[in-house]
Design a protein around this motif. Sequence first.
Motif, mmCIF file in Angstrom:
data_model
loop_
_atom_site.group_PDB
_atom_site.id
_atom_site.type_symbol
_atom_site.label_atom_id
_atom_site.label_comp_id
_atom_site.label_asym_id
_atom_site.label_seq_id
_atom_site.Cartn_x
_atom_site.Cartn_y
_atom_site.Cartn_z
ATOM 1 N N GLN A 275 0.434 12.138 -3.369
ATOM 2 C CA GLN A 275 -0.498 11.955 -2.254
ATOM 3 C C GLN A 275 -1.642 12.960 -2.342
ATOM 4 O O GLN A 275 -2.801 12.625 -2.107
ATOM 5 C CB GLN A 275 0.244 12.088 -0.917
ATOM 6 C CG GLN A 275 1.070 10.837 -0.619
ATOM 7 C CD GLN A 275 2.006 11.016 0.571
ATOM 8 O OE1 GLN A 275 2.137 12.113 1.125
ATOM 9 N NE2 GLN A 275 2.665 9.931 0.956
ATOM 10 N N GLY B 71 -10.081 11.283 -4.610
ATOM 11 C CA GLY B 71 -10.979 10.672 -3.633
ATOM 12 C C GLY B 71 -12.133 11.607 -3.281
ATOM 13 O O GLY B 71 -13.288 11.198 -3.166
ATOM 14 N N HIS C 208 -4.104 11.895 -5.059
ATOM 15 C CA HIS C 208 -5.019 10.837 -4.613
ATOM 16 C C HIS C 208 -6.117 11.393 -3.716
ATOM 17 O O HIS C 208 -7.275 11.011 -3.836
ATOM 18 C CB HIS C 208 -4.241 9.728 -3.898
ATOM 19 C CG HIS C 208 -3.549 8.806 -4.867
ATOM 20 N ND1 HIS C 208 -4.217 7.757 -5.488
ATOM 21 C CD2 HIS C 208 -2.296 8.783 -5.356
ATOM 22 C CE1 HIS C 208 -3.380 7.137 -6.308
ATOM 23 N NE2 HIS C 208 -2.194 7.738 -6.243
ATOM 24 N N LYS C 209 -5.747 12.293 -2.829
ATOM 25 C CA LYS C 209 -6.752 12.913 -1.949
ATOM 26 C C LYS C 209 -7.798 13.650 -2.788
ATOM 27 O O LYS C 209 -8.996 13.568 -2.521
ATOM 28 C CB LYS C 209 -6.069 13.931 -1.011
ATOM 29 C CG LYS C 209 -5.386 13.283 0.177
ATOM 30 C CD LYS C 209 -5.792 13.972 1.479
ATOM 31 C CE LYS C 209 -5.630 13.039 2.669
ATOM 32 N NZ LYS C 209 -4.262 12.600 2.936
ATOM 33 N N ILE D 81 -5.761 9.717 -12.487
ATOM 34 C CA ILE D 81 -4.465 10.254 -12.053
ATOM 35 C C ILE D 81 -3.417 9.936 -13.116
ATOM 36 O O ILE D 81 -3.181 8.781 -13.448
ATOM 37 C CB ILE D 81 -4.051 9.672 -10.690
ATOM 38 C CG1 ILE D 81 -5.071 10.102 -9.636
ATOM 39 C CG2 ILE D 81 -2.648 10.136 -10.292
ATOM 40 C CD1 ILE D 81 -4.783 9.623 -8.244
#
Length: 409
Positions: free
Chosen positions: A324, A331, A327-328, A344
């Motif tokens: 998680q 982003g 991904h942050k 990733i």
Amino acid sequence: MALGTARRVVLAVLFAGAVLAAGHAVAAEPDSYPIATDVRLGGDEAQTRFILDLSRKIDLHAFTLADPYRVVVDIPEVIFKLPPKAGETGRGLVKAFRFGLMMEGGSRIVLDLVKPARIDKAFVMDGSAGDPARLVLVLVPTDRDSFLRKIALDDKTNVKVPTAPEPPPANGDSRPVLVLDPGHGGIDTGTRAPGGEMEKDIVLDLAKRLRDRIEKSGKYRVVMTRTDDTFIPLAERVDIARKAQASLFMSIHADYLSHREGDAQGATVYTLSDKASDPEAAKLAEEENRADVIAGIDLKTQPNDVAGILVDLAERETKTFSLQFAHKLVGELKGVTRLHKDPIKSAGFRVLRAPDVPSALIELGYVSNKDDLKSLMSEAWREQMATSIAKAIDAYLSTHVAGAGTDAN
Ligand SMILES: [Zn+2]
């Protein structure tokens, strides 16, 4: 003041002859450390000589390590003023060698061997009549059994193993802890750009900018695995995160690909997995995991079971959280820098092995790529990266750690 003086005295006794400044982070006076001025290999596979010219006589402790076969020479802190390509090519029993700071007050030389060898002689000669002092190492071939037997018999009490400082105590500070891990350091330079820029310096600078950003917000406590040019073994980095009971661990690196492997570019975020997401990720993890070998650490003393850890139930949550965060991060980075086409990835990075601390490793870019290197060397780019990474860290921690943000759950 008195304490600093006492420490200087102790170190000066330990490393006789070396007058040490209060810390190597402070620029040393040019004359205070012995200087290594030249180095060469001589002989052949029947007998190989390693010779290091020095500004004065020093003490040494030489020993061998197996798998891979290495000779390690520990010396007091020395300033290496050697030709730029020194150590890259071998001769006789020596495949290659490297040198650098191991810890405050101690430097190290690590020689990679072509095959098992015995240290026949290891000494330092005084300089005379304009000749420099010389550190001389004479190696002769041996067989694997004798090599291993010698290691077993070796007195290890003299071997200096760098240990990371204990993370600073929380002292009632209940803010979530973030551990920043600038890769490499000291004798392990990491990748090197064609112009000589070193990964260890680039990532330390970025980590410090990031630390300053995050500390300014006041929301989190930041612990760094290193703040200067010393070497920290991979397992120690993991330990720091666990001892600090970190809510997040982030390792910072800059990648390299040889021309044969194409011209990849952009930032990539990695998490831990026992099976690599792709061959490039596997190769990178293998490279990064070599840090301890490069620094002459005995791998037998290091745990190495990534697969075993992954079956842990607690680990599954760690794994989810790590992803998680990845991904942050991706982003957030999208807007400020080029990303790798698969940004990733995952592989068996030893530094991401803490079972209870969500961990990710960022490769900022490829020093082998012209555009990436230009970014990596730019102040403005580093500032932007620090800002974006700090945003991603805040976004992650404020939703994953109780007490860190408004909508924690
Ligand atoms: Zn690296």
